[in-house]
Design a protein around this motif. Structure first.
Motif, PDB file in Angstrom:
ATOM      1  N   ARG A  15       0.812  -1.222   0.000  1.00  0.00           N
ATOM      2  CA  ARG A  15       0.000   0.000   0.000  1.00  0.00           C
ATOM      3  C   ARG A  15       0.844   1.270   0.000  1.00  0.00           C
ATOM      4  O   ARG A  15       0.620   2.172  -0.782  1.00  0.00           O
ATOM      5  CB  ARG A  15      -0.924   0.028   1.209  1.00  0.00           C
ATOM      6  N   CYS A  16       1.799   1.369   0.933  1.00  0.00           N
ATOM      7  CA  CYS A  16       2.535   2.637   1.093  1.00  0.00           C
ATOM      8  C   CYS A  16       3.996   2.550   0.679  1.00  0.00           C
ATOM      9  O   CYS A  16       4.682   3.560   0.637  1.00  0.00           O
ATOM     10  CB  CYS A  16       2.435   3.131   2.536  1.00  0.00           C
ATOM     11  N   GLY A  17       4.508   1.351   0.399  1.00  0.00           N
ATOM     12  CA  GLY A  17       5.884   1.191  -0.047  1.00  0.00           C
ATOM     13  C   GLY A  17       6.916   1.102   1.063  1.00  0.00           C
ATOM     14  O   GLY A  17       8.106   1.051   0.801  1.00  0.00           O
ATOM     15  N   ARG A  18       6.470   1.084   2.317  1.00  0.00           N
ATOM     16  CA  ARG A  18       7.412   0.982   3.436  1.00  0.00           C
ATOM     17  C   ARG A  18       8.239  -0.299   3.329  1.00  0.00           C
ATOM     18  O   ARG A  18       7.705  -1.377   3.095  1.00  0.00           O
ATOM     19  CB  ARG A  18       6.632   0.984   4.749  1.00  0.00           C
ATOM     20  N   VAL A  19       9.551  -0.187   3.493  1.00  0.00           N
ATOM     21  CA  VAL A  19      10.447  -1.338   3.416  1.00  0.00           C
ATOM     22  C   VAL A  19      11.029  -1.574   4.799  1.00  0.00           C
ATOM     23  O   VAL A  19      11.510  -0.646   5.445  1.00  0.00           O
ATOM     24  CB  VAL A  19      11.582  -1.102   2.393  1.00  0.00           C
ATOM     25  N   GLU A  20      10.979  -2.816   5.258  1.00  0.00           N
ATOM     26  CA  GLU A  20      11.544  -3.192   6.545  1.00  0.00           C
ATOM     27  C   GLU A  20      12.495  -4.361   6.351  1.00  0.00           C
ATOM     28  O   GLU A  20      12.318  -5.174   5.461  1.00  0.00           O
ATOM     29  CB  GLU A  20      10.450  -3.593   7.532  1.00  0.00           C
ATOM     30  N   ARG A  21      13.516  -4.420   7.195  1.00  0.00           N
ATOM     31  CA  ARG A  21      14.476  -5.533   7.201  1.00  0.00           C
ATOM     32  C   ARG A  21      14.488  -6.151   8.591  1.00  0.00           C
ATOM     33  O   ARG A  21      14.305  -5.467   9.584  1.00  0.00           O
ATOM     34  CB  ARG A  21      15.870  -5.053   6.838  1.00  0.00           C
ATOM     35  N   TRP A  22      14.730  -7.452   8.636  1.00  0.00           N
ATOM     36  CA  TRP A  22      14.800  -8.163   9.899  1.00  0.00           C
ATOM     37  C   TRP A  22      16.135  -7.862  10.578  1.00  0.00           C
ATOM     38  O   TRP A  22      17.189  -7.925   9.972  1.00  0.00           O
ATOM     39  CB  TRP A  22      14.655  -9.663   9.698  1.00  0.00           C
ATOM     40  N   SER A  23      16.084  -7.506  11.856  1.00  0.00           N
ATOM     41  CA  SER A  23      17.288  -7.236  12.635  1.00  0.00           C
ATOM     42  C   SER A  23      17.475  -8.362  13.644  1.00  0.00           C
ATOM     43  O   SER A  23      16.649  -8.531  14.543  1.00  0.00           O
ATOM     44  CB  SER A  23      17.160  -5.898  13.371  1.00  0.00           C
ATOM     45  N   ASP A  24      18.555  -9.143  13.477  1.00  0.00           N
ATOM     46  CA  ASP A  24      18.852 -10.195  14.452  1.00  0.00           C
ATOM     47  C   ASP A  24      19.210  -9.598  15.808  1.00  0.00           C
ATOM     48  O   ASP A  24      18.910 -10.182  16.842  1.00  0.00           O
ATOM     49  CB  ASP A  24      20.001 -11.080  13.959  1.00  0.00           C
ATOM     50  N   ASP A  25      19.850  -8.421  15.809  1.00  0.00           N
ATOM     51  CA  ASP A  25      20.227  -7.764  17.060  1.00  0.00           C
ATOM     52  C   ASP A  25      19.005  -7.379  17.889  1.00  0.00           C
ATOM     53  O   ASP A  25      18.982  -7.554  19.102  1.00  0.00           O
ATOM     54  CB  ASP A  25      21.067  -6.510  16.797  1.00  0.00           C
ATOM     55  N   ALA A  26      17.981  -6.830  17.226  1.00  0.00           N
ATOM     56  CA  ALA A  26      16.771  -6.396  17.924  1.00  0.00           C
ATOM     57  C   ALA A  26      15.711  -7.492  17.988  1.00  0.00           C
ATOM     58  O   ALA A  26      14.725  -7.356  18.705  1.00  0.00           O
ATOM     59  CB  ALA A  26      16.183  -5.172  17.225  1.00  0.00           C
ATOM     60  N   ASP A  27      15.908  -8.566  17.202  1.00  0.00           N
ATOM     61  CA  ASP A  27      14.921  -9.640  17.094  1.00  0.00           C
ATOM     62  C   ASP A  27      13.551  -9.080  16.689  1.00  0.00           C
ATOM     63  O   ASP A  27      12.520  -9.436  17.244  1.00  0.00           O
ATOM     64  CB  ASP A  27      14.832 -10.424  18.406  1.00  0.00           C
ATOM     65  N   ALA A  28      13.592  -8.152  15.700  1.00  0.00           N
ATOM     66  CA  ALA A  28      12.372  -7.477  15.256  1.00  0.00           C
ATOM     67  C   ALA A  28      12.591  -6.882  13.864  1.00  0.00           C
ATOM     68  O   ALA A  28      13.718  -6.773  13.390  1.00  0.00           O
ATOM     69  CB  ALA A  28      12.009  -6.358  16.228  1.00  0.00           C
ATOM     70  N   TRP A  29      11.494  -6.478  13.228  1.00  0.00           N
ATOM     71  CA  TRP A  29      11.560  -5.781  11.948  1.00  0.00           C
ATOM     72  C   TRP A  29      11.911  -4.328  12.200  1.00  0.00           C
ATOM     73  O   TRP A  29      11.404  -3.709  13.128  1.00  0.00           O
ATOM     74  CB  TRP A  29      10.217  -5.873  11.224  1.00  0.00           C
ATOM     75  N   ARG A  30      12.772  -3.748  11.355  1.00  0.00           N
ATOM     76  CA  ARG A  30      13.186  -2.344  11.449  1.00  0.00           C
ATOM     77  C   ARG A  30      12.981  -1.675  10.099  1.00  0.00           C
ATOM     78  O   ARG A  30      13.238  -2.276   9.060  1.00  0.00           O
ATOM     79  CB  ARG A  30      14.666  -2.225  11.838  1.00  0.00           C
ATOM     80  N   VAL A  31      12.532  -0.405  10.125  1.00  0.00           N
ATOM     81  CA  VAL A  31      12.325   0.344   8.893  1.00  0.00           C
ATOM     82  C   VAL A  31      13.668   0.507   8.194  1.00  0.00           C
ATOM     83  O   VAL A  31      14.651   0.912   8.812  1.00  0.00           O
ATOM     84  CB  VAL A  31      11.694   1.718   9.183  1.00  0.00           C
TER      85      VAL A  31
END
Length: 58
Positions: A15-31
């Protein structure tokens, strides 16, 4: 022969084009690119070309 289940390391909202990558350090998705609508109810491409199954050797 074994099968391994993988997870994607990148996702993009249809919908909006936001891209996120998985962060092993944070154990979460990050913009990834800082763009996209934070108020969007993100529509991730879960039926796209990513194949979560990987065949392994014996």
């Amino acid at each position: 022969m074994s099968t391994r289940i993988r997870r994607p390391d990148r996702r993009e909202c249809e919908r909006c084009g936001r891209v996120e990558r998985w962060s092993d350090d944070a154990d979460a998705w990050r913009v990834d690119d800082g763009e996209g609508d934070v108020y969007c109810i993100h529509e991730w491409d879960i039926n796209g070309s990513f194949v979560p199954f990987e065949k392994g050797g014996a």
